[in-house]
Scaffold this motif. Structure first.
Motif, mmCIF file in Angstrom:
data_model
loop_
_atom_site.group_PDB
_atom_site.id
_atom_site.type_symbol
_atom_site.label_atom_id
_atom_site.label_comp_id
_atom_site.label_asym_id
_atom_site.label_seq_id
_atom_site.Cartn_x
_atom_site.Cartn_y
_atom_site.Cartn_z
ATOM 1 N N ARG A 10 15.756 4.289 7.640
ATOM 2 C CA ARG A 10 16.558 5.356 7.258
ATOM 3 C C ARG A 10 16.090 6.268 6.533
ATOM 4 O O ARG A 10 15.693 5.777 5.280
ATOM 5 N N TYR A 11 16.400 7.629 6.558
ATOM 6 C CA TYR A 11 15.912 8.648 5.379
ATOM 7 C C TYR A 11 17.407 8.994 5.016
ATOM 8 O O TYR A 11 18.340 9.426 5.541
ATOM 9 N N ARG A 12 17.728 8.966 3.708
ATOM 10 C CA ARG A 12 18.987 9.519 2.946
ATOM 11 C C ARG A 12 18.469 10.344 1.860
ATOM 12 O O ARG A 12 17.589 10.102 1.085
ATOM 13 N N CYS A 13 19.534 11.102 1.541
ATOM 14 C CA CYS A 13 19.298 12.135 0.486
ATOM 15 C C CYS A 13 19.503 11.146 -0.580
ATOM 16 O O CYS A 13 20.790 10.575 -0.977
ATOM 17 N N ARG A 14 18.796 11.539 -1.925
ATOM 18 C CA ARG A 14 18.889 10.683 -3.061
ATOM 19 C C ARG A 14 20.047 11.235 -3.871
ATOM 20 O O ARG A 14 20.349 10.584 -4.927
ATOM 21 N N HIS A 15 20.494 12.320 -3.738
ATOM 22 C CA HIS A 15 21.324 13.017 -4.506
ATOM 23 C C HIS A 15 22.776 12.889 -3.651
ATOM 24 O O HIS A 15 23.701 12.515 -4.590
ATOM 25 N N CYS A 16 22.977 13.378 -2.792
ATOM 26 C CA CYS A 16 24.252 13.247 -2.072
ATOM 27 C C CYS A 16 24.638 12.183 -1.073
ATOM 28 O O CYS A 16 25.741 11.996 -0.447
ATOM 29 N N GLU A 17 23.506 11.411 -0.776
ATOM 30 C CA GLU A 17 23.675 10.149 0.106
ATOM 31 C C GLU A 17 23.828 10.535 1.493
ATOM 32 O O GLU A 17 24.349 9.645 2.293
ATOM 33 N N THR A 18 23.669 11.814 1.777
ATOM 34 C CA THR A 18 23.664 12.114 3.299
ATOM 35 C C THR A 18 22.579 11.431 4.215
ATOM 36 O O THR A 18 21.320 11.601 3.604
ATOM 37 N N GLU A 19 22.738 10.937 5.295
ATOM 38 C CA GLU A 19 21.783 10.291 6.019
ATOM 39 C C GLU A 19 21.012 11.552 6.883
ATOM 40 O O GLU A 19 21.708 12.137 7.442
ATOM 41 N N ILE A 20 19.716 11.419 6.482
ATOM 42 C CA ILE A 20 18.850 12.680 7.158
ATOM 43 C C ILE A 20 18.298 12.320 8.529
ATOM 44 O O ILE A 20 18.326 13.311 9.502
ATOM 45 N N GLY A 21 18.357 11.108 8.616
ATOM 46 C CA GLY A 21 17.423 10.828 10.020
ATOM 47 C C GLY A 21 17.251 9.257 9.895
ATOM 48 O O GLY A 21 17.151 8.535 9.017
ATOM 49 N N THR A 22 16.846 8.796 11.262
ATOM 50 C CA THR A 22 16.475 7.238 11.604
ATOM 51 C C THR A 22 15.415 7.275 12.364
ATOM 52 O O THR A 22 15.206 7.850 13.283
ATOM 53 N N LEU A 23 14.427 6.437 12.046
ATOM 54 C CA LEU A 23 13.296 6.252 12.858
ATOM 55 C C LEU A 23 13.831 4.824 13.503
ATOM 56 O O LEU A 23 14.077 3.758 12.817
ATOM 57 N N PRO A 24 13.753 4.677 14.831
ATOM 58 C CA PRO A 24 14.330 3.606 15.563
ATOM 59 C C PRO A 24 13.491 2.206 15.754
ATOM 60 O O PRO A 24 13.754 1.277 16.280
ATOM 61 N N PHE A 25 12.424 2.407 14.805
ATOM 62 C CA PHE A 25 11.647 0.960 14.905
ATOM 63 C C PHE A 25 11.114 0.825 13.361
ATOM 64 O O PHE A 25 11.239 1.716 12.480
ATOM 65 N N ASP A 26 10.539 -0.438 13.641
ATOM 66 C CA ASP A 26 10.014 -0.688 12.266
ATOM 67 C C ASP A 26 8.597 -0.138 11.611
ATOM 68 O O ASP A 26 7.892 -0.184 12.411
ATOM 69 N N ALA A 27 8.924 0.884 10.699
ATOM 70 C CA ALA A 27 7.525 1.727 10.477
ATOM 71 C C ALA A 27 7.362 1.581 8.662
ATOM 72 O O ALA A 27 6.785 2.633 8.288
ATOM 73 N N ASP A 28 7.609 0.348 8.452
ATOM 74 C CA ASP A 28 7.382 0.198 6.708
ATOM 75 C C ASP A 28 5.859 0.459 6.342
ATOM 76 O O ASP A 28 5.574 1.574 5.623
ATOM 77 N N GLU A 29 4.895 -0.206 7.147
ATOM 78 C CA GLU A 29 3.484 0.531 6.726
ATOM 79 C C GLU A 29 3.159 1.710 7.015
ATOM 80 O O GLU A 29 2.255 2.553 6.433
ATOM 81 N N THR A 30 3.680 2.484 8.253
ATOM 82 C CA THR A 30 3.368 3.805 8.675
ATOM 83 C C THR A 30 3.862 4.849 7.300
ATOM 84 O O THR A 30 3.434 5.776 6.984
#
Length: 75
Positions: A4-24
């Motif tokens: 999940r991508y979240r804004c570090r200021h307002c905590e809005t969820e910006i988007g989600t990658l539906p797979f495990d992409a830690d290394e990527t």
């Protein structure tokens, strides 16, 4: 697990990658030593969250650069 991508200021969820992409994510984002812990969070369930900035907060910071000095500028 999704990433999940979240804004570090307002905590809005910006988007989600539906797979495990830690290394990527680590390869795509150029982090200095020690910065990874500031921007990438992994919880006890294995979920990964990347803290970034949304367009709204970026525009606000561009208009009011003094906000950078405040720890929490959203009320």
């Amino acid at each position: 697990m999704p990433v999940r991508y979240r804004c570090r200021h307002c905590e809005t969820e910006i988007g989600t990658l539906p797979f495990d992409a830690d290394e990527t994510i680590r390869k795509l984002h150029l982090f200095e030593v020690g910065e990874v812990d500031d921007y990438i969070e992994k919880n006890e369930h294995g979920d990964t969250t990347v803290h970034c900035i949304c367009e709204h907060c970026e525009d606000s910071l561009r208009q009011f650069p003094d906000y950078y000095a405040l720890k929490n500028w959203l009320q």
